[in-house]
Design a protein around this motif. Structure first.
Motif, PDB file in Angstrom:
ATOM      1  N   VAL A   1      98.203-121.854   1.302  1.00  0.00           N
ATOM      2  CA  VAL A   1      99.203-120.557   1.375  1.00  0.00           C
ATOM      3  C   VAL A   1      99.543-120.118   0.346  1.00  0.00           C
ATOM      4  N   CYS A   2     100.366-120.955  -0.501  1.00  0.00           N
ATOM      5  CA  CYS A   2     101.006-120.833  -1.755  1.00  0.00           C
ATOM      6  C   CYS A   2      99.979-120.329  -2.840  1.00  0.00           C
ATOM      7  N   GLY A   3      98.962-121.105  -2.861  1.00  0.00           N
ATOM      8  CA  GLY A   3      97.932-120.858  -3.791  1.00  0.00           C
ATOM      9  C   GLY A   3      97.370-119.472  -3.784  1.00  0.00           C
ATOM     10  N   VAL A   4      97.057-119.114  -2.646  1.00  0.00           N
ATOM     11  CA  VAL A   4      96.281-117.832  -2.257  1.00  0.00           C
ATOM     12  C   VAL A   4      97.309-116.654  -2.741  1.00  0.00           C
ATOM     13  N   LEU A   5      98.710-116.907  -2.220  1.00  0.00           N
ATOM     14  CA  LEU A   5      99.643-115.837  -2.411  1.00  0.00           C
ATOM     15  C   LEU A   5      99.445-115.630  -4.074  1.00  0.00           C
ATOM     16  N   ILE A   6      99.689-116.932  -4.956  1.00  0.00           N
ATOM     17  CA  ILE A   6      99.807-116.709  -6.259  1.00  0.00           C
ATOM     18  C   ILE A   6      98.709-116.260  -7.081  1.00  0.00           C
ATOM     19  N   SER A   7      97.333-116.316  -6.277  1.00  0.00           N
ATOM     20  CA  SER A   7      96.175-115.970  -7.058  1.00  0.00           C
ATOM     21  C   SER A   7      95.942-114.341  -6.596  1.00  0.00           C
ATOM     22  N   VAL A   8      96.805-113.895  -5.612  1.00  0.00           N
ATOM     23  CA  VAL A   8      96.734-112.655  -5.352  1.00  0.00           C
ATOM     24  C   VAL A   8      97.793-111.812  -6.184  1.00  0.00           C
ATOM     25  N   LEU A   9      98.803-112.513  -6.255  1.00  0.00           N
ATOM     26  CA  LEU A   9     100.092-111.941  -7.095  1.00  0.00           C
ATOM     27  C   LEU A   9     100.005-111.849  -8.445  1.00  0.00           C
ATOM     28  N   LEU A  10      99.113-112.903  -9.187  1.00  0.00           N
ATOM     29  CA  LEU A  10      99.178-113.215 -10.412  1.00  0.00           C
ATOM     30  C   LEU A  10      98.585-111.921 -11.519  1.00  0.00           C
ATOM     31  N   PRO A  11      97.305-111.379 -10.856  1.00  0.00           N
ATOM     32  CA  PRO A  11      96.682-110.006 -11.421  1.00  0.00           C
ATOM     33  C   PRO A  11      97.550-109.081 -11.595  1.00  0.00           C
ATOM     34  N   ALA A  12      98.826-109.173 -10.604  1.00  0.00           N
ATOM     35  CA  ALA A  12      99.606-107.739 -10.549  1.00  0.00           C
ATOM     36  C   ALA A  12     100.714-107.732 -11.381  1.00  0.00           C
ATOM     37  N   ILE A  13     101.014-108.885 -12.087  1.00  0.00           N
ATOM     38  CA  ILE A  13     101.924-108.900 -13.147  1.00  0.00           C
ATOM     39  C   ILE A  13     101.696-107.933 -14.084  1.00  0.00           C
ATOM     40  N   GLU A  14     102.740-107.145 -14.572  1.00  0.00           N
ATOM     41  CA  GLU A  14     102.584-106.138 -15.652  1.00  0.00           C
ATOM     42  C   GLU A  14     102.734-106.875 -17.071  1.00  0.00           C
TER      43      GLU A  14
ATOM     44  N   PRO B   1      96.698-112.643 -21.063  1.00  0.00           N
ATOM     45  CA  PRO B   1      96.640-111.560 -20.112  1.00  0.00           C
ATOM     46  C   PRO B   1      96.751-112.055 -18.648  1.00  0.00           C
ATOM     47  N   PRO B   2      97.160-111.382 -17.690  1.00  0.00           N
ATOM     48  CA  PRO B   2      97.318-111.913 -16.415  1.00  0.00           C
ATOM     49  C   PRO B   2      95.895-112.165 -15.703  1.00  0.00           C
ATOM     50  N   GLY B   3      94.973-111.303 -16.020  1.00  0.00           N
ATOM     51  CA  GLY B   3      93.610-111.436 -15.473  1.00  0.00           C
ATOM     52  C   GLY B   3      93.091-112.773 -15.710  1.00  0.00           C
ATOM     53  N   VAL B   4      93.205-113.182 -16.992  1.00  0.00           N
ATOM     54  CA  VAL B   4      92.712-114.300 -17.500  1.00  0.00           C
ATOM     55  C   VAL B   4      93.497-115.659 -16.839  1.00  0.00           C
ATOM     56  N   LEU B   5      94.899-115.566 -16.681  1.00  0.00           N
ATOM     57  CA  LEU B   5      95.663-116.367 -16.273  1.00  0.00           C
ATOM     58  C   LEU B   5      95.264-116.843 -14.706  1.00  0.00           C
ATOM     59  N   ALA B   6      94.967-115.362 -13.992  1.00  0.00           N
ATOM     60  CA  ALA B   6      94.632-115.483 -12.416  1.00  0.00           C
ATOM     61  C   ALA B   6      93.506-116.264 -12.336  1.00  0.00           C
ATOM     62  N   ALA B   7      92.500-115.952 -13.290  1.00  0.00           N
ATOM     63  CA  ALA B   7      91.134-116.546 -13.141  1.00  0.00           C
ATOM     64  C   ALA B   7      91.125-118.183 -13.398  1.00  0.00           C
ATOM     65  N   VAL B   8      91.838-118.679 -14.635  1.00  0.00           N
ATOM     66  CA  VAL B   8      92.055-120.133 -14.586  1.00  0.00           C
ATOM     67  C   VAL B   8      92.806-120.706 -13.379  1.00  0.00           C
ATOM     68  N   PHE B   9      93.907-120.106 -12.996  1.00  0.00           N
ATOM     69  CA  PHE B   9      94.592-120.501 -11.721  1.00  0.00           C
ATOM     70  C   PHE B   9      93.555-120.680 -10.532  1.00  0.00           C
ATOM     71  N   GLN B  10      92.582-119.785 -10.567  1.00  0.00           N
ATOM     72  CA  GLN B  10      91.809-119.882  -9.353  1.00  0.00           C
ATOM     73  C   GLN B  10      90.754-120.752  -9.316  1.00  0.00           C
ATOM     74  N   VAL B  11      90.225-121.254 -10.291  1.00  0.00           N
ATOM     75  CA  VAL B  11      89.190-122.357 -10.788  1.00  0.00           C
ATOM     76  C   VAL B  11      89.792-123.619 -10.294  1.00  0.00           C
ATOM     77  N   PHE B  12      91.132-123.910 -10.986  1.00  0.00           N
ATOM     78  CA  PHE B  12      91.950-125.202 -10.774  1.00  0.00           C
ATOM     79  C   PHE B  12      92.235-125.083  -9.113  1.00  0.00           C
ATOM     80  N   PHE B  13      92.756-123.950  -8.753  1.00  0.00           N
ATOM     81  CA  PHE B  13      93.052-124.031  -7.214  1.00  0.00           C
ATOM     82  C   PHE B  13      91.864-124.555  -6.284  1.00  0.00           C
ATOM     83  N   VAL B  14      90.583-123.652  -6.614  1.00  0.00           N
ATOM     84  CA  VAL B  14      89.531-124.015  -5.698  1.00  0.00           C
ATOM     85  C   VAL B  14      89.107-125.636  -5.936  1.00  0.00           C
ATOM     86  N   LEU B  15      89.060-126.207  -7.166  1.00  0.00           N
ATOM     87  CA  LEU B  15      88.822-127.558  -7.480  1.00  0.00           C
ATOM     88  C   LEU B  15      89.634-128.444  -6.803  1.00  0.00           C
TER      89      LEU B  15
END
Lengths: 116, 186
Positions: free
Chosen positions: A62-75, A82-96
């Motif tokens: 649940v926390c991981g999903v929240l973070i991956s949704v909220l991360l790209p919204a950072i200004e 960039p938040p988009g890159v950070l979110a993508a890297v996080f999502q890859v690690f999260f899924v693994l």
């Protein structure tokens, strides 16, 4: 000298009849049963721990999903990334991590679940 | 007897598993020795395999013989242990010389014992997959399909391994007896 064709297995069958070994340890049975009894005593504790592991796993998901949704919204950017890159890297690690944890939890479940 | 023991274990009678251990321990040990080639390691392999079989007993559905199911667990455990220990540590480089060096005629009493000694020594000096295939196919009298199920090799691969194993066995024993004859001639 007599030539034996490798497909002819009569002599090997005859030889192998004397290849049976006997376990040279008298206490083997007791040792296996002792091991099993020890595991049976541990089983309730392990199953309780496993239940907790599942709870924390779902909380983490649940926390991981929240973070991956909220991360790209950072200004702006985080440490110049960039938040988009950070979110993508996080999502890859999260899924693994999710897959590895599911595998570990399911193996533990099949190993320790009661036999009946 | 084993089926009854399985039912009793699944019904909660833990001690009934002793019947299964008694029934299969020697054959399990023979199979483990084929792979790991060391008495103490083979003992550990057999013990882990029995405990694992006990824990997974509910998963045995009876599609195959119980022995096939048990030996599959055992063989997986043995190869896992072999990988852990390192393959080089467990295979001899010169089977013939080792066989002759260790031979002591005083240790053997009759022809049958002598044959048993050399067959087992030859198996010890063969690659793990070959000695395993020979023991499962000829000693345990498993079919090619069952050997394939136990080892996870394809049936074709099992045939090839058995073919090589027969050649290896003949070569090791033939070389030894030729050498022994020469030593008598001297």
């Amino acid at each position: 000298m007599k030539t034996v064709h490798p497909h002819d297995d009569r002599d090997i069958r005859e030889l192998m009849a004397s290849a049976r070994l006997e376990l040279p340890f008298d206490d083997f049975e007791d040792s296996v049963m002792e091991h099993i009894n020890r595991e049976e005593m541990m089983r309730p504790v392990v199953l309780q721990t496993l239940k907790l592991r599942w709870i924390f796993f779902f909380a983490g998901v649940v926390c991981g999903v929240l973070i991956s949704v909220l991360l790209p919204a950072i200004e702006g950017s985080v440490f110049g990334i960039p938040p988009g890159v950070l979110a993508a890297v996080f999502q890859v690690f999260f899924v693994l991590l999710v897959f590895l944890q599911i595998d570990s939890l399911l193996s533990a479940k099949s190993e320790w679940q009661p036999k009946i | 007897m084993v089926d009854e023991a399985i039912r009793r274990v699944l019904g909660g009678d833990r001690d009934a598993f002793r019947v299964i251990v008694c029934e299969y321990q020697d054959m399990a040990y023979s199979i483990a020795m084929s792979v790991v080639k060391d008495e103490l390691i083979a003992r550990d392999v057999v013990q882990h395999a029995f405990v694992r079989a006990y824990n997974k007993l509910a998963q045995f559905r009876g599609d195959a013989a119980f022995s096939t199911w048990l030996y599959k667990i055992l063989v997986n455990e043995a190869f896992r242990m072999l990988r852990q220990q390192g393959k080089d540590k467990m295979t001899c480089t010169d089977p013939l010389l080792d066989l002759v060096r260790e031979y002591d005629p005083r240790d053997v009493v009759d022809d049958q014992q002598q044959r048993q000694y050399y067959v087992n020594e030859a198996l010890m000096r063969m690659p793990p997959n070959e000695s395993l295939a020979l023991r499962l196919f000829y000693l345990e009298e498993k079919s090619l399909k069952e050997v394939s199920q136990i080892t996870s090799w394809s049936v074709e691969n099992t045939k090839v391994i058995l073919y090589r194993a027969r050649i290896s066995m003949r070569m090791i024993l033939h070389d030894y007896f030729k050498m022994e004859k020469q030593s008598f001639d001297l």
